[in-house]
Design a protein around this motif. Structure first.
Motif, PDB file in Angstrom:
ATOM      1  N   TYR A   1       3.626   1.587  -5.361  1.00  0.00           N
ATOM      2  CA  TYR A   1       3.381   2.561  -6.418  1.00  0.00           C
ATOM      3  C   TYR A   1       3.350   3.965  -5.833  1.00  0.00           C
ATOM      4  CZ  TYR A   1       1.966  -1.498  -9.126  1.00  0.00           C
ATOM      5  OH  TYR A   1       1.946  -2.701  -9.761  1.00  0.00           O
TER       6      TYR A   1
ATOM      7  N   TYR B   1      -1.992  -7.107  -6.868  1.00  0.00           N
ATOM      8  CA  TYR B   1      -2.129  -6.703  -5.468  1.00  0.00           C
ATOM      9  C   TYR B   1      -2.166  -5.186  -5.282  1.00  0.00           C
ATOM     10  CZ  TYR B   1      -2.226 -11.349  -3.686  1.00  0.00           C
ATOM     11  OH  TYR B   1      -2.634 -12.612  -3.394  1.00  0.00           O
ATOM     12  N   SER B   2      -1.992  -4.431  -6.373  1.00  0.00           N
ATOM     13  CA  SER B   2      -2.186  -2.976  -6.270  1.00  0.00           C
ATOM     14  C   SER B   2      -3.637  -2.664  -5.899  1.00  0.00           C
ATOM     15  CB  SER B   2      -1.829  -2.291  -7.588  1.00  0.00           C
ATOM     16  OG  SER B   2      -2.692  -2.728  -8.632  1.00  0.00           O
ATOM     17  N   ALA B   3      -4.555  -3.620  -6.146  1.00  0.00           N
ATOM     18  CA  ALA B   3      -5.967  -3.436  -5.795  1.00  0.00           C
ATOM     19  C   ALA B   3      -6.133  -3.152  -4.306  1.00  0.00           C
ATOM     20  CB  ALA B   3      -6.770  -4.676  -6.184  1.00  0.00           C
TER      21      ALA B   3
ATOM     22  N   HIS C   1      -1.780   6.097  -6.260  1.00  0.00           N
ATOM     23  CA  HIS C   1      -2.778   5.074  -5.957  1.00  0.00           C
ATOM     24  C   HIS C   1      -3.676   4.752  -7.148  1.00  0.00           C
ATOM     25  CE1 HIS C   1      -2.822   4.812  -1.284  1.00  0.00           C
ATOM     26  NE2 HIS C   1      -1.646   4.615  -1.807  1.00  0.00           N
TER      27      HIS C   1
ATOM     28  N   PHE D   1      -3.687   1.422  -9.835  1.00  0.00           N
ATOM     29  CA  PHE D   1      -4.298   0.083  -9.776  1.00  0.00           C
ATOM     30  C   PHE D   1      -5.235  -0.121 -10.958  1.00  0.00           C
ATOM     31  CE2 PHE D   1      -7.725   2.534  -7.915  1.00  0.00           C
ATOM     32  CZ  PHE D   1      -8.873   1.854  -8.267  1.00  0.00           C
TER      33      PHE D   1
ATOM     34  N   GLU E   1      -3.142  -1.320 -13.766  1.00  0.00           N
ATOM     35  CA  GLU E   1      -2.648  -2.681 -13.541  1.00  0.00           C
ATOM     36  C   GLU E   1      -3.733  -3.724 -13.812  1.00  0.00           C
ATOM     37  OE1 GLU E   1       0.676  -3.520 -12.620  1.00  0.00           O
ATOM     38  OE2 GLU E   1       0.776  -1.474 -13.368  1.00  0.00           O
ATOM     39  N   LEU E   2      -4.938  -3.488 -13.309  1.00  0.00           N
ATOM     40  CA  LEU E   2      -6.006  -4.483 -13.460  1.00  0.00           C
ATOM     41  C   LEU E   2      -6.521  -4.538 -14.897  1.00  0.00           C
ATOM     42  CD1 LEU E   2      -7.921  -4.000 -10.100  1.00  0.00           C
ATOM     43  CD2 LEU E   2      -6.167  -5.694 -10.680  1.00  0.00           C
TER      44      LEU E   2
ATOM     45  N   LYS F   1       0.822  -1.212   0.000  1.00  0.00           N
ATOM     46  CA  LYS F   1       0.000   0.000   0.000  1.00  0.00           C
ATOM     47  C   LYS F   1       0.854   1.259   0.000  1.00  0.00           C
ATOM     48  CE  LYS F   1      -4.328  -1.688   1.961  1.00  0.00           C
ATOM     49  NZ  LYS F   1      -5.429  -1.360   2.856  1.00  0.00           N
TER      50      LYS F   1
ATOM     51  N   SER G   1       6.576  -1.514 -10.891  1.00  0.00           N
ATOM     52  CA  SER G   1       5.753  -0.313 -10.869  1.00  0.00           C
ATOM     53  C   SER G   1       5.701   0.369 -12.229  1.00  0.00           C
ATOM     54  CB  SER G   1       6.281   0.691  -9.840  1.00  0.00           C
ATOM     55  OG  SER G   1       7.481   1.258 -10.286  1.00  0.00           O
TER      56      SER G   1
ATOM     57  N   MET H   1      -4.465  -1.314  -2.474  1.00  0.00           N
ATOM     58  CA  MET H   1      -4.172   0.068  -2.098  1.00  0.00           C
ATOM     59  C   MET H   1      -5.473   0.838  -1.852  1.00  0.00           C
ATOM     60  SD  MET H   1      -0.911   1.331  -4.368  1.00  0.00           S
ATOM     61  CE  MET H   1      -1.780   1.323  -5.927  1.00  0.00           C
TER      62      MET H   1
END
Length: 628
Positions: A24, A126-128, A27, A30, A33-34, A20, A335, A130
């Motif tokens: 990155y 896993y940036s989700a 924020h 994400f 990324e997704l 978190k 990142s 955040m």
């Protein structure tokens, strides 16, 4: 599959706080990324199909959809790509970063915000966490006999995994937004972020708001509209340059940068070896010199936005331009915004520099008239590049143009050739054509033109040229009196001339109340000018440099002034001063003060107090004229 619970294979409960805080810098990333994961899933499926390992049954409608539900506080990312089996979920989701997790923790557990480089750990999903308190995955593999899988994790190290109910191939990731994700309950924020990061993703991206009231016509009927993709799946820069029209280039510029001024010209980059790089660089039209700081070059990796203006890839001077560069071969870390392998990246930077230099050279040689039209707009960028990049200097130095006071554009070589026999490897310039008009006029009378160097970068530029080419020097028109402007002092011996200078010095020191007043007496060919101010080029440049680097705190009085008042012996006012030297005359004082202020005015603006005195004195002189 029976319902399973377990611990994520990360060997530490500190992974999520670290993700978190340090994974990155922004924020909102994400979303990139997704969505890019969803596009990757589709690409993998198409690849398997091309190898005969997956049957698509003629399906071609691939897409990624983002669905916001403000009431439920969820944000969903849905793709119809390859999907995952339960074993793949265990492998790619449950085992965070595989064996790299320990190295990740070891290297970054105790580090601060400035340490952004993470390395290749596969943590994009896993940036989700955040922004989400809970993340769910509903997925079904392309494999016919594989059951759907449901996975859930609340941001701790525990997960739940069981058979899912999804009937279609693909993956749906649901983010239950927490306090850190409050911003993304805004329709505008989500849509804007998608457009920021995903404008050129390779598959159509759709966005909808699940709890939004449907639009109705005046009769209350629901208006049904076809959804429009937010992205351009085939951006112009991926096409061959010869397949693009001028209007397409301009349209791409307008849409990408929301700039409705037409660009001057552009360079289409298209390289396949030794690395893959495509893009378009635009030279924007500048309204003021301050526009030059508004450049923006968007860097992509396989149509995925990385960042703006990354100096490791884009040469610093090119950041004044606007453009898009896509390099799938960039060595990125997790990142994506930070680069590795400096040697490779440097080659990319050198290639871009070379292409820009080649384009400028071809414009100059093939269509000089058009190049001259562009010059005023592109000269700050070119000069900045010459200073900052030696390779660029070597390729471009010979085609740098200088605009003359006669409104012509010449190279340094052309200027020197034009003034052969009059100037010795010397280029006269003006920094303010209006203020320095008197000096321009004097030179013009002797068929000598000056070049206009009035941009804030020009001071550093001419110093750089002089350093590189020690046989050329630049002199501002008010830095000396050229021998071309002088007549010989016939019949006047040195002793007489010294006495005249001494007498005039006494007059002007008294009238101006300046003990350090420096005078020079000359026979100028022009009899129209009584006096001029000159300031040595070296002295003025030193003062300007001190002023620049002291951020405005420099006091000019700290340095002794090299300012010299040049008096024209031919002029009646100077003759008057010589005739009445030694007299205690109020008129003589007025004349001397007026001569000095008029000379200063043709050199630089008067200080406020001096301007007030000048106006009062001018009125006094005119009043005396009508009285006499």
């Amino acid at each position: 599959m029976s319902k399973q619970k377990g611990n994520l294979s990360i060997h530490s409960e500190n992974i999520f706080p670290i993700i978190k805080k340090w994974l990155y810098s922004d924020h909102d990333i994400f979303i990139r990324e997704l969505i890019s994961n969803g596009c990757d899933a589709i690409t993998k499926l198409k690849r398997l199909h091309s190898l005969g390992e997956a049957d698509l049954n003629g399906e071609t409608d691939f897409q990624v959809k983002v669905v916001l539900d403000r009431t439920a506080r969820t944000l969903k990312f849905i793709d119809n790509g390859i999907g995952m089996t339960d074993e793949e979920v265990k492998k790619y989701i449950n085992q965070i970063a595989f064996s790299g997790a320990e190295d990740f923790l070891k290297n970054y557990k105790d580090k601060g915000d400035t340490d952004q480089i993470i390395g290749h750990f596969g943590l994009g999903f896993y940036s989700a966490f955040m922004v989400a308190d809970v993340v769910e995955i509903h997925t079904r593999s392309y494999k016919q006999d594989a059951p759907a899988v449901k996975w859930r994790c609340d941001g701790g190290t525990e997960f739940e995994m069981e058979d899912g109910s999804r009937t279609e191939r693909g993956t749906e990731i649901t983010l239950h937004l927490g306090q850190d994700g409050e911003t993304f309950l805004s329709e505008y924020t989500v849509k804007d972020t998608i457009e920021k990061y995903c404008s050129f993703m390779p598959y159509p991206l759709y966005f909808e708001v699940a709890d939004k009231e449907p639009e109705k016509d005046k009769d209350g009927n629901i208006i049904i509209t076809e959804p429009e993709a937010l992205n351009d799946v085939s951006p112009l820069y991926l096409k061959q340059p010869n397949a693009c029209t001028d209007e397409e280039y301009k349209d791409f510029y307008r849409k990408t940068f929301r700039d409705f001024k037409e660009p001057l010209f552009w360079i289409h980059l298209n390289m396949d070896y030794p690395f893959n790089l495509k893009g378009i660089l635009y030279f924007p039209k500048l309204n003021t010199e301050f526009d030059t700081i508004e450049g923006r070059i968007k860097l992509y990796n396989s149509q995925v936005f990385v960042a703006d203006n990354i100096k490791e890839v884009i040469p610093e001077f090119l950041l004044l331009l606007k453009g898009v560069i896509d390099c799938p071969d960039l060595p990125l870390n997790v990142s994506r915004s930070f680069l590795q392998n400096d040697g490779f990246v440097r080659k990319i930077s050198d290639y871009i520099t070379k292409k820009v230099a080649d384009k400028l050279n071809s414009l100059f040689k093939e269509n000089r008239a058009e190049f001259e039209k562009f010059w005023d707009d592109i000269s700050p960028f070119v000069k900045y590049g010459l200073i900052k990049d030696n390779k660029f200097y070597e390729k471009i130095e010979g085609i740098v143009l200088y605009k003359t006071t006669g409104e012509q554009y010449v190279t340094a070589q052309e200027y020197l050739e034009k003034h052969t026999g009059k100037l010795e490897k010397q280029i006269y310039y003006v920094s303010d054509p209006i203020q320095q008009a008197q000096y321009i006029k004097l030179l013009k009378e002797h068929e000598v033109e000056a070049v206009v160097l009035d941009h804030s970068i020009d001071s550093a530029f001419i110093s750089h040229i002089e350093m590189k080419k020690n046989d050329i020097s630049f002199k501002r028109v008010d830095s000396d009196i050229s021998e071309l402007m002088k007549d010989a002092d016939q019949g006047v011996d040195e002793e007489t001339k010294n006495k005249e200078i001494e007498a005039l010095t006494t007059i002007f020191k008294k009238a101006l109340n300046k003990e350090n007043c420096k005078l020079q007496l000359e026979n100028l060919k022009s009899g129209d000018i009584a006096a001029m101010i000159i300031l040595s080029e070296d002295s003025r440049r030193m003062q300007e440099m001190m002023q620049r680097y002291s951020l405005g705190g420099f006091n000019p009085g700290v340095m002794p002034s090299e300012e010299i008042l040049v008096l024209n012996k031919k002029h009646p006012l100077i003759q008057y001063c010589l005739k009445h030297a030694g007299e205690a005359s109020e008129v003589l004082n007025l004349v001397a003060q007026q001569i000095y202020d008029l000379a200063v005015l043709s050199h630089k603006p008067l200080e406020p107090e001096a301007m007030t005195s000048f106006i009062q004195r001018s009125n006094e002189i005119m009043k005396r004229m009508i009285q006499n």
